[in-house]
Design a protein around this motif. Structure first.
Motif, PDB file in Angstrom:
ATOM      1  N   GLY A   1      50.819 -84.445  78.507  1.00 34.67           N
ATOM      2  CA  GLY A   1      51.308 -84.371  77.131  1.00 34.67           C
ATOM      3  C   GLY A   1      50.552 -83.378  76.275  1.00 34.67           C
ATOM      4  N   ILE A   2      49.250 -83.179  76.601  1.00 33.64           N
ATOM      5  CA  ILE A   2      48.397 -82.230  75.883  1.00 33.64           C
ATOM      6  C   ILE A   2      47.578 -81.461  76.910  1.00 33.64           C
ATOM      7  CG2 ILE A   2      46.504 -81.960  74.224  1.00 33.64           C
ATOM      8  CD1 ILE A   2      47.332 -84.582  72.930  1.00 33.64           C
TER       9      ILE A   2
ATOM     10  N   TRP B   1      50.316 -90.640  78.573  1.00 31.67           N
ATOM     11  CA  TRP B   1      50.276 -89.225  78.913  1.00 31.67           C
ATOM     12  C   TRP B   1      48.951 -88.865  79.593  1.00 31.67           C
ATOM     13  CZ3 TRP B   1      54.631 -86.481  78.387  1.00 31.67           C
ATOM     14  CH2 TRP B   1      55.588 -86.931  77.463  1.00 31.67           C
ATOM     15  N   LYS B   2      48.974 -87.758  80.324  1.00 28.58           N
ATOM     16  CA  LYS B   2      47.767 -87.198  80.895  1.00 28.58           C
ATOM     17  C   LYS B   2      47.368 -85.937  80.127  1.00 28.58           C
ATOM     18  CE  LYS B   2      48.259 -89.064  85.552  1.00 28.58           C
ATOM     19  NZ  LYS B   2      47.161 -90.021  85.336  1.00 28.58           N
TER      20      LYS B   2
ATOM     21  N   ASP C   1      40.459 -87.652  69.307  1.00 30.72           N
ATOM     22  CA  ASP C   1      41.311 -88.736  68.820  1.00 30.72           C
ATOM     23  C   ASP C   1      42.755 -88.556  69.269  1.00 30.72           C
ATOM     24  OD1 ASP C   1      41.559 -91.066  66.583  1.00 30.72           O
ATOM     25  OD2 ASP C   1      43.286 -89.731  66.495  1.00 30.72           O
ATOM     26  N   ILE C   2      43.304 -87.358  69.096  1.00 30.69           N
ATOM     27  CA  ILE C   2      44.720 -87.178  69.444  1.00 30.69           C
ATOM     28  C   ILE C   2      44.915 -87.249  70.958  1.00 30.69           C
ATOM     29  CG2 ILE C   2      44.793 -84.640  69.636  1.00 30.69           C
ATOM     30  CD1 ILE C   2      47.461 -84.853  67.976  1.00 30.69           C
ATOM     31  N   CYS C   3      43.931 -86.774  71.728  1.00 33.03           N
ATOM     32  CA  CYS C   3      44.026 -86.889  73.190  1.00 33.03           C
ATOM     33  C   CYS C   3      43.960 -88.342  73.636  1.00 33.03           C
ATOM     34  CB  CYS C   3      42.909 -86.089  73.857  1.00 33.03           C
ATOM     35  SG  CYS C   3      43.106 -84.294  73.764  1.00 33.03           S
ATOM     36  N   MET C   4      43.030 -89.098  73.056  1.00 28.78           N
ATOM     37  CA  MET C   4      42.893 -90.510  73.429  1.00 28.78           C
ATOM     38  C   MET C   4      44.118 -91.309  73.000  1.00 28.78           C
ATOM     39  SD  MET C   4      38.811 -90.810  72.609  1.00 28.78           S
ATOM     40  CE  MET C   4      38.594 -92.566  72.929  1.00 28.78           C
TER      41      MET C   4
ATOM     42  N   LYS D   1      37.379 -88.771  85.406  1.00 24.98           N
ATOM     43  CA  LYS D   1      38.765 -89.173  85.674  1.00 24.98           C
ATOM     44  C   LYS D   1      39.664 -88.863  84.481  1.00 24.98           C
ATOM     45  CE  LYS D   1      37.554 -92.937  88.841  1.00 24.98           C
ATOM     46  NZ  LYS D   1      37.635 -94.397  89.101  1.00 24.98           N
ATOM     47  N   GLN D   2      39.084 -88.908  83.279  1.00 21.32           N
ATOM     48  CA  GLN D   2      39.877 -88.692  82.068  1.00 21.32           C
ATOM     49  C   GLN D   2      39.142 -87.709  81.164  1.00 21.32           C
ATOM     50  OE1 GLN D   2      42.969 -88.449  80.872  1.00 21.32           O
ATOM     51  NE2 GLN D   2      43.213 -90.575  81.522  1.00 21.32           N
ATOM     52  N   ILE D   3      39.858 -86.710  80.667  1.00 20.79           N
ATOM     53  CA  ILE D   3      39.250 -85.716  79.799  1.00 20.79           C
ATOM     54  C   ILE D   3      39.966 -85.661  78.443  1.00 20.79           C
ATOM     55  CG2 ILE D   3      38.504 -84.270  81.726  1.00 20.79           C
ATOM     56  CD1 ILE D   3      40.850 -82.361  81.009  1.00 20.79           C
TER      57      ILE D   3
END
Length: 290
Positions: free
Chosen positions: A107-108, A196-197, A186-189, A152-154
């Motif tokens: 998504g981003i 979304w990834k 914030d928007i990524c989280m 695992k998550q960025i």
């Protein structure tokens, strides 16, 4: 798939012009909308670029509100954000479309960035957690390299970011309760929690990354305030009293070191600035102000 582009300006017209010029020069496909938000600059500037929509804020709104104003003005499938001191270094529109076509789960995403020396610059980091406050920024950097170099998550930075329209609609843009720190995390989280990834697009971009001029102490204090707000919002600050105790203990050790060993290794100006940030943060934690 349509593409829009947003950049913001506040008294950086020379850089902003370079951003616009490079975005246009390396556009190998149509940019349906290109919006520049001027945040009530005091330096005069007349838009000399064709096909660029210049929106002038009637007052200084800050980066987050200016970005949201840009998001409201652009209605495309993908929205590219560039800081005024960032721009593409190679053809990017078709490859951006291809990336999102091939990765419908993303998504981003961010472009891979380089600094003024041509060296890789940081475009992302592991999703923030409480360790960044427990260890402090410098120690946390070493911790990430040793124990979390393949996260695992960025989360990615707004300096060279691309968002899907669906993400913007679902999360409602950037959270305006932050200042210019933590808005990207914030928007990524928020997007991650919508399913979304987050990804990295293999397109090179430049980012000068000069930052906003201010004393180090003020930036450190703002970092703690915004990071704490972020972690609490996403329920990533468990055992509040225990964590507060750990953080205050480290800050006290740093304060003592700065005012003992630091007297022999730092100038008075630097030592006083560092000392002030630690004492201020200790006070804020003890008073429950963060």
């Amino acid at each position: 798939m349509t593409v829009g582009l947003i950049t913001t300006n506040y008294n950086t017209w020379e850089l902003t012009s370079k951003c616009i010029e490079n975005c246009m020069a390396f556009a190998d496909d149509t940019i349906e909308q290109f919006v520049v938000i001027d945040d009530h600059s005091t330096q005069p500037f007349e838009n000399q670029f064709k096909n660029i929509k210049l929106i002038r804020n009637s007052e200084n709104l800050g980066l987050v509100k200016s970005l949201n104003k840009g998001l409201q003005a652009v209605d495309t499938d993908l929205v590219i954000l560039f800081d005024s001191d960032a721009w593409p270094l190679e053809n990017y529109i078709l490859r951006t479309k291809q990336y999102f076509d091939e990765h419908p789960e993303v998504g981003i995403a961010a472009y891979t960035t380089e600094n003024a020396s041509g060296r890789p610059a940081i475009a992302y980091e592991p999703e923030p957690d409480a360790m960044s406050l427990i260890l402090g920024q410098k120690l946390h950097g070493y911790y990430q390299k040793l124990f979390n170099n393949e996260p695992k998550q960025i989360t990615v930075y707004t300096c060279a970011m691309v968002l899907r329209k669906e993400v913007i609609q679902q999360v409602g843009g950037f959270d305006e309760s932050y200042d210019w720190l933590e808005l990207d995390h914030d928007i990524c989280m928020s997007a991650i929690r919508k399913g979304w990834k987050i990804g990295i697009i293999p397109v090179r971009a430049f980012h000068k990354g000069s930052g906003t001029p201010q004393k180090v102490s003020k930036r450190v204090i703002r970092f703690y305030q915004n990071r704490m707000k972020l972690l609490k919002k996403f329920n990533k600050y468990p055992a509040k009293y225990l964590l507060n105790t750990l953080i205050v203990s480290r800050l006290m050790v740093e304060y003592l070191s700065i005012n003992t060993i630091g007297r022999f290794k730092m100038s008075n100006e630097i030592r006083e600035d560092k000392s002030y940030s630690r004492s201020k943060l200790i006070s804020m934690f003890l008073k429950g102000e963060v």
